[in-house]
Design an enzyme around this catalytic site. Structure first.
Site, mmCIF file in Angstrom:
data_model
loop_
_atom_site.group_PDB
_atom_site.id
_atom_site.type_symbol
_atom_site.label_atom_id
_atom_site.label_comp_id
_atom_site.label_asym_id
_atom_site.label_seq_id
_atom_site.Cartn_x
_atom_site.Cartn_y
_atom_site.Cartn_z
ATOM 1 C CG HIS A 364 -1.677 -1.235 1.445
ATOM 2 N ND1 HIS A 364 -2.188 -1.608 2.662
ATOM 3 C CD2 HIS A 364 -2.041 -2.212 0.580
ATOM 4 C CE1 HIS A 364 -2.827 -2.751 2.533
ATOM 5 N NE2 HIS A 364 -2.747 -3.141 1.285
ATOM 6 C CB CYS A 677 -0.656 -0.004 -17.757
ATOM 7 S SG CYS A 677 -0.765 0.692 -16.114
#
Length: 750
Positions: A364, A677
């Site tokens: 995260h 990506c």
């Protein structure tokens, strides 16, 4: 433990405190300590070995062995009984040391006349600092009371070492926290930054490891424990609205806070002569050492709970809370063991970089660091014990290196590198509004990745033509409860407003693997990267997926909308996800809400299996985005969180480029728009080769658009493609060297 033995132990510690307080040189203090321990324990030998480097122990002081062996005798970790103690972090107690497996005789020390051996690890918070050894001619095992007393003494020595009493070699012993340190870690976000250390959780400094009055220390400990328990009870009350799993975790946490065994052990430590703070830290060090050896996930979690409780207890006892009154320095670089996304976002954009002792490239914190466009280093071992608030620190996110308190030579070289990067960014600004058109007339569309509203100002400044990936999971990860549909709709609407008509590709919730929601029960999976994640979660728990799709449709409010589903591994998963979108559109129509003027629904190709999907998939999907980070790890079967293998395989490997070319050809045959990506899209050389393979849309972090565009505009794509085909024909494993050589000769400035 017998009262008289406790009394003798306290006397020894008081003598040690006197030695520690003396103004003599570090070596003289260390010599005196070994004499005191040998005398008090009734042994002929006491020696202290300290780590010279992570693999080598050095005899730094001795009473009883030959003095000339000090700073001359060295052992590799694991070598001999001393090395075994250092490696395992456990006591070795033997009445007949020479007969022990792995015993190594060191003739320069004169230890051949000593039979018994007791080695105690010198540790602080799970970090091995050295080994304390006592030896005697008499063949005897040291009693449990004696071993316990030596463990307490080792704890005090660890504190003295930590406070800078002695580290290094010979008489020129350098104080800890003043030396220049180079720490290698893993790159989670590229970039370079210089600044001052700002510790997320400032280390609690224990200035009084030895106590005069055990009764007073016990009273202090009991009062602090009571305050801790009250605080944990409040936390539990605050969690009553949470789910069952959250309550179970908090109950386990409270159980540790009320552990009688924990309190009993700390009282025993105080009885030996430690202060309340030192007793807490001694037990914390033992828990940390066990944590590093535990293979059971549940046990690791419980030891982590105990570690966290110990930190809270130390702050209560010392008054050294997080709010120390210190002011954050200019150009702060955050240093922490680990950090959650919400905590990192609280710092806003003040930080210049982040260095974590733990963490991962897909954590995260890494996601937020990328959104904030600041360098992030993970797996920087011992950084939290080495660094102090205000230390000069240089973070090289490109190389995965941290320079702490660098000398002038290192600092000058690092600043030269940063100056070159600044100059390059100035050059890139001059081509910001120009197309990424190669010398042979091919135009590549460069998009940016985003995940926060704070990213969107970069859309104009970077020269990006739109947002090729907007990560929607960040809004879920930084909260303690599920966001509401209205909140998400408002956020997505603001994102579209900020894009000012440029396309934004919203990726639906990509959770699981290393991205676990705080309010979602964690799944105990042996290999989470291959487990229940992304669209698999969305299809098994469709309520959240439907809510998110409705929020996106309402945010569009009649504008064009582009949505893609992550981690599609087979055609049926896409049709099931697309069916959810169709239902959401039908519901919005019934409710009378405006529908998007154009709706494009795509899929992320992150598994090799989707590259071989039926032709019907390529015909039905509106667009495909190759998720390079995941695709590469599955293609090479190399976990991108594993530093041993993730750098082993090259994006420019001929096999991988051939696979990419195959996807390009399939999409070309069905006229399906295709993009790439991932981190590799933002690396100029890799981006050039991907474009040569036929990709015409690349999405990357904003800071990478300038370097990629600059190289593309100075290169002939057809020539690069020919170089790649020649390398493939030759049987090269990677085209990297061939393309580099071409650029050196055809375009020396590239």
């Amino acid at each position: 433990m017998a009262k008289n033995f406790e009394s003798e132990s306290r006397k020894l510690l008081l003598r040690l405190r006197e030695a520690m307080a003396e103004h003599s040189a570090g070596q003289a203090r260390l010599d005196k300590i070994t004499r005191l321990i040998a005398s008090s324990m009734g042994t002929e030998v006491c020696s202290i070995y300290l780590f010279r480097d992570p693999e080598t122990l050095e005899l730094c002081a001795t009473e009883g062995l030959k003095p000339e062996s000090v700073h001359q005798t060295r052992l590799r970790i694991g070598e001999g009984l001393v090395g075994r103690v250092a490696k395992k972090g456990r006591v070795v107690n033997s009445a007949d040391a020479p007969s022990e497996s792995g015993f190594r005789y060191m003739p320069e020390t004169g230890e051949e006349i000593y039979s018994s051996f007791c080695g105690i690890p010198i540790q602080r918070l799970g970090e091995n600092l050295g080994v304390l050894v006592v030896q005697s001619k008499e063949a005897r095992n040291y009693s449990s009371d004696e071993v316990y007393a030596l463990e307490v003494v080792a704890m005090v020595i660890a504190e003295m070492t930590e406070l800078g009493a002695f580290v290094g070699e010979g008489a020129a012993l350098s104080p800890l926290h003043q030396q220049s340190v180079l720490i290698r870690g893993g790159t989670a976000q590229e970039g370079a930054a210089e600044g001052k250390v700002w510790l997320h959780e400032p280390r609690v400094v224990i200035s009084n490891p030895i106590a005069d009055d055990p009764e007073t220390e016990v009273q202090r400990l009991e009062a602090a424990i009571e305050e801790l328990r009250v605080g944990v009870d409040r936390m539990l009350e605050g969690a009553l609205g949470g789910d069952k799993d959250q309550l179970q975790v908090m109950e386990a946490y409270r159980m540790f806070a009320n552990s009688k065994g924990w309190l009993k052990r700390m009282k025993q430590d105080i009885g030996q002569g430690l202060s309340a703070e030192a007793a807490v830290e001694k037990e914390q060090s033992i828990a940390r050492a066990r944590m590093g050896q535990a293979t059971d996930a549940y046990l690791r979690d419980r030891l982590h709970d105990l570690d966290d409780l110990s930190n809270r207890l130390l702050r209560i006892l010392t008054g050294q809370g997080r709010d120390t009154g210190a002011e954050m320095p200019e150009n702060p670089i955050l240093v922490a063991r680990n950090i959650g996304p919400a905590e990192l976002l609280e710092y806003d954009r003040k930080l210049k970089g982040v260095v974590l002792e733990e963490g991962s490239v897909g954590s995260h914190a890494a996601i937020v660091a990328r959104a904030l466009a600041i360098p992030l280093i993970v797996h920087a071992e011992r950084i939290t014990t080495e660094a102090l608030n205000g230390d000069t620190i240089m973070v090289d996110g490109d190389e995965g290196v941290v320079h702490l308190r660098p000398d002038e030579t290192v600092a000058t070289a690092f600043r030269d590198k940063m100056a070159m990067q600044t100059d390059a960014q100035t050059r890139y600004a001059s081509i910001r509004d120009k197309p990424a058109e190669t010398l042979d007339g091919t135009t590549i569309q460069l998009m940016m990745n985003a995940g926060l509203m704070a990213d969107l100002p970069s859309l104009a400044g970077s020269g990006a033509e739109g947002v090729g990936l907007f990560r929607t999971e960040l809004q879920f990860l930084i909260r303690n409860q599920m966001p509401r549909r209205t909140e998400l709709a408002e956020l997505y609407s603001r994102v579209m407003d900020s894009a000012k008509g440029k396309r934004v590709v919203f990726r639906t919730l990509d959770i699981g693997s290393d991205k676990v929601l705080p309010y979602m029960a964690p799944q105990d999976e042996p290999n989470p990267a291959l487990g229940w994640r992304a669209i698999r979660v969305g299809l098994d728990k469709p309520g959240v997926l439907r809510m998110q799709l409705q929020a996106l449709l309402r945010a569009a409010a009649g504008r064009p909308l582009t949505v893609m589903f992550p981690f599609i591994a087979q055609y049926e998963e896409f049709t099931a996800a697309k069916a959810e979108m169709d239902k959401a559109v039908a519901r919005e129509k019934i409710l009378g809400h405006p529908l998007p003027s154009e709706l494009r629904v795509g899929a992320m190709l992150e598994t090799p299996s989707l590259g071989f999907a039926p032709q019907k998939f390529f015909e039905e999907v509106d667009f495909i985005s190759i998720g390079g980070n995941d695709l590469k790890q599955f293609f090479f079967a190399a976990d991108r969180e594993n530093e041993r293998v993730r750098r082993r395989y090259d994006t420019l490997n001929v096999s991988f480029l051939t696979f990419i070319e195959g996807i390009v050809n399939r999409c070309r045959s069905t006229q399906t728009p295709l993009s790439f990506c991932g981190e590799d899209a933002g690396r100029p050389l890799e981006a050039l080769c991907l474009a040569a393979m036929g990709l015409r849309v690349l999405s990357m972090r904003p800071a990478s658009i300038g370097p990629v565009k600059s190289l593309l505009r100075r290169t002939n794509l057809e020539e690069v493609r020919a170089i790649i085909h020649e390398a493939r024909e030759r049987g090269d494993q990677s085209v990297r060297n061939a393309v580099k050589e071409y650029l050196r000769t055809a375009n020396p400035d590239a």
